[in-house]
Design a protein around this motif. Structure first.
Motif, PDB file in Angstrom:
ATOM      1  N   SER A 147      47.928  36.048  44.803  1.00 10.06           N
ATOM      2  CA  SER A 147      46.991  37.186  44.858  1.00 10.06           C
ATOM      3  C   SER A 147      47.723  38.356  45.502  1.00 10.06           C
ATOM      4  N   ALA A 148      47.859  39.450  44.784  1.00  6.08           N
ATOM      5  CA  ALA A 148      48.714  40.530  45.271  1.00  6.08           C
ATOM      6  C   ALA A 148      48.100  41.900  45.017  1.00  6.08           C
ATOM      7  N   SER A 149      48.591  42.887  45.789  1.00  4.82           N
ATOM      8  CA  SER A 149      48.323  44.303  45.541  1.00  4.82           C
ATOM      9  C   SER A 149      46.823  44.616  45.559  1.00  4.82           C
ATOM     10  N   ALA A 150      46.262  44.966  44.398  1.00  2.00           N
ATOM     11  CA  ALA A 150      44.847  45.325  44.341  1.00  2.00           C
ATOM     12  C   ALA A 150      43.958  44.183  44.816  1.00  2.00           C
ATOM     13  N   SER A 151      44.386  42.937  44.576  1.00  2.00           N
ATOM     14  CA  SER A 151      43.625  41.779  45.077  1.00  2.00           C
ATOM     15  C   SER A 151      43.575  41.792  46.596  1.00  2.00           C
TER      16      SER A 151
END
Length: 530
Positions: free
Chosen positions: A296-300
């Motif tokens: 789960s990365a960035s915008a998540s």
């Protein structure tokens, strides 16, 4: 390449890097130094590339050299600034814009036969009447089954924009032969993988990316679940690598009351920009759990960080990736583009969750493997004992709970990774598309016994005979299988085989319903909201 030619080639690369640096930082004197020309007289990079085309000793793909050179420069800045060749830029933008122009099918080559394995809802193929399980004999009178054709060649046939219409000659699962003429058209790509009632008054929504249509898709899914009695929600953003910043803030807005700070961004060339919740959210109240993992990365992480900082949700799973950089895309006329980091983002409490990239790009991309070696994916305590969190100063949520920065979002409820799901055997079965292949070859008669996805999910189970038959079937492709892995990974293999069968017949939502039925993190999230 001869030694002297190699030296010249490396020199050309150094020249290109020097010019690119000068152009990037806006220093024409720096760039012109490499050509010994006066500053401001034309495009130096173009001139060098023209010299290479016209005078270099060996044949060189100049476009490739240009892309590699620019990308090397950008990757030395940070791991997420990068050069995108035209096809890659197009694919990324199509994915985030919520659709593409095509026919709307997924396929698999099995024993030199082209099978349709998925039909996108409301796409051209769906409207024309094609179905999963159809064997495609020819496309525009060109043999695609029994012709030793490759997947790349089929992709080229299907993505040829010059052909607005395709003629498909197929044999359906009941051995009926049919001809279809299908017009190329818009194929919607929803970012909503699944939305269903997971328990009494508990809804479940799975989001795979933060695209331009995500917030609208979410509202539609939420409305459907509310009509079925949902008052509590599990939001699954595991494996979600991010997308648009404004989509993340729009989704966070669905859960927050007016005036709450969602996130802020700032950079050396970007003034601080604050993003606040309005009063238009569709789920401002009601218990909420958010599932995250190491992918789960960035915008998540923007969404999870905001909901955690404001005590709006319980975060369940494992520490997120740790990407706190904001990219802006700068397109070029040939369709290529540069994704350049222009700012960092900060959660409401002031946390930057970007993990360190001081060790270089290779170290950065190997960081998840290092987490596994250190035991982070299997022990909550090891996250605090040996990570950036131990060194960082604590921040606090709205209620005073301690949280940390410098390497992702730490969940409130830790769930260890399932080692039986991550064996080499399970990975090899998935990589070789053997789950879907077995469904095509063996399970279609079984699927036809069930009138709905719910009846299949609730009543079907892989028995001993079928499991043994599947392993034997797979052994024809995977010549060496570890007997220990065959034993310890039996439960996830059976679940995945059932899940792929459900997807083949009923789509993605049925796949996630099946997978979640044997998922510990999913169970923990349900418990967290009850």
């Amino acid at each position: 390449m001869k030694r002297g030619a190699g030296i010249i080639f490396r020199s050309v690369l150094l020249i290109l890097v020097g010019i690119a640096i000068g152009l990037l930082v806006g220093d024409n004197n720096f760039a012109s130094h490499y050509l010994n020309t006066s500053p401001g007289k034309g495009d130096k990079l173009t001139k060098v590339l023209q010299l290479v085309r016209q005078n270099y000793v060996d044949s060189v793909n100049v476009d490739s050299v240009e892309g590699v050179t620019v990308n090397n420069l950008l990757q030395n800045l940070d791991p997420h600034s990068m050069y995108l060749p035209p096809q890659q830029a197009l694919a990324i933008n199509e994915k985030l814009e919520g659709g593409f122009n095509g026919f709307g099918i997924e396929y698999q080559l099995l024993r030199d036969t082209l099978y349709i394995t998925q039909i996108y809802p409301n796409g051209p193929a769906n409207k024309a009447g094609l179905s999963t399980g159809d064997r495609v004999l020819t496309i525009n009178n060109q043999k695609v089954s029994g012709a030793k054709i490759t997947g790349d060649k089929i992709d080229k046939i299907l993505t040829d924009e010059k052909r607005k219409e395709m003629a498909f000659n197929v044999i359906e699962p009941d051995d009926t032969q049919r001809f279809y003429r299908i017009q190329r058209g818009h194929v919607a790509l929803s970012s909503m993988d699944a939305a269903y009632m997971a328990a009494d008054n508990v809804g479940y929504i799975k989001i795979s990316k933060f695209a331009s249509t995500t917030d609208n898709d979410f509202r539609v899914a939420l409305g459907k679940l509310k009509s079925q009695g949902m008052t509590k929600l599990v939001l699954d953003i595991r494996g979600n690598g991010g997308g648009y910043l404004n989509t993340a803030t729009a989704l966070a807005n669905e859960f927050l009351t007016k005036g709450k700070l969602i996130v802020y961004t700032k950079g050396i060339h970007e003034n601080r920009t604050d993003y606040f919740a309005t009063d238009s959210g569709e789920f401002q109240h009601g218990k909420l759990a958010v599932l995250i993992d190491e992918y789960s990365a960035s915008a998540s992480e923007i969404l999870a960080g905001a909901l955690q900082d404001l005590d709006r949700a319980v975060i369940v799973g494992r520490r997120s990736f740790g990407k706190g950089l904001v990219q802006q895309q700068f397109p070029f006329s040939d369709g290529s583009a540069v994704n350049l980091t222009v700012a960092r983002y900060y959660t409401p409490s002031g946390r930057s969750i970007q993990k360190s990239y001081a060790g270089g790009i290779d170290s950065y991309h190997n960081e998840l493997a290092e987490r596994m070696k250190k035991g982070e994916l299997f022990s909550a305590q090891s996250n605090m004992d040996d990570s950036a969190f131990k060194k960082s100063s604590p921040y606090h949520t709205a209620s005073g709970k301690k949280v940390f920065s410098g390497g992702g979002i730490m969940p409130d409820i830790f769930v260890p990774a399932d080692t039986t799901m991550d064996t080499n055997l399970v990975q090899a079965l998935a990589d070789n598309q053997l789950f879907t292949a077995y469904v095509i070859d063996k399970l279609q008669p079984e699927l036809n016994k069930y009138a709905s996805a719910d009846k299949f999910i609730n009543n079907y189970a892989v028995n001993d005979l079928q499991y043994g038959d599947f392993i034997l079937y797979a052994s024809q492709t995977i010549k060496e299988m570890d007997s220990y892995e065959i034993k310890v990974s039996r439960a996830p293999i059976e679940t995945l085989l059932k899940a792929y069968a459900a997807r083949f017949k009923w789509g993605d939502e049925a796949y996630y319903q099946t997978v979640n039925s044997d998922d510990e993190a999913f169970r923990k999230a349900i418990e967290a909201v009850q």
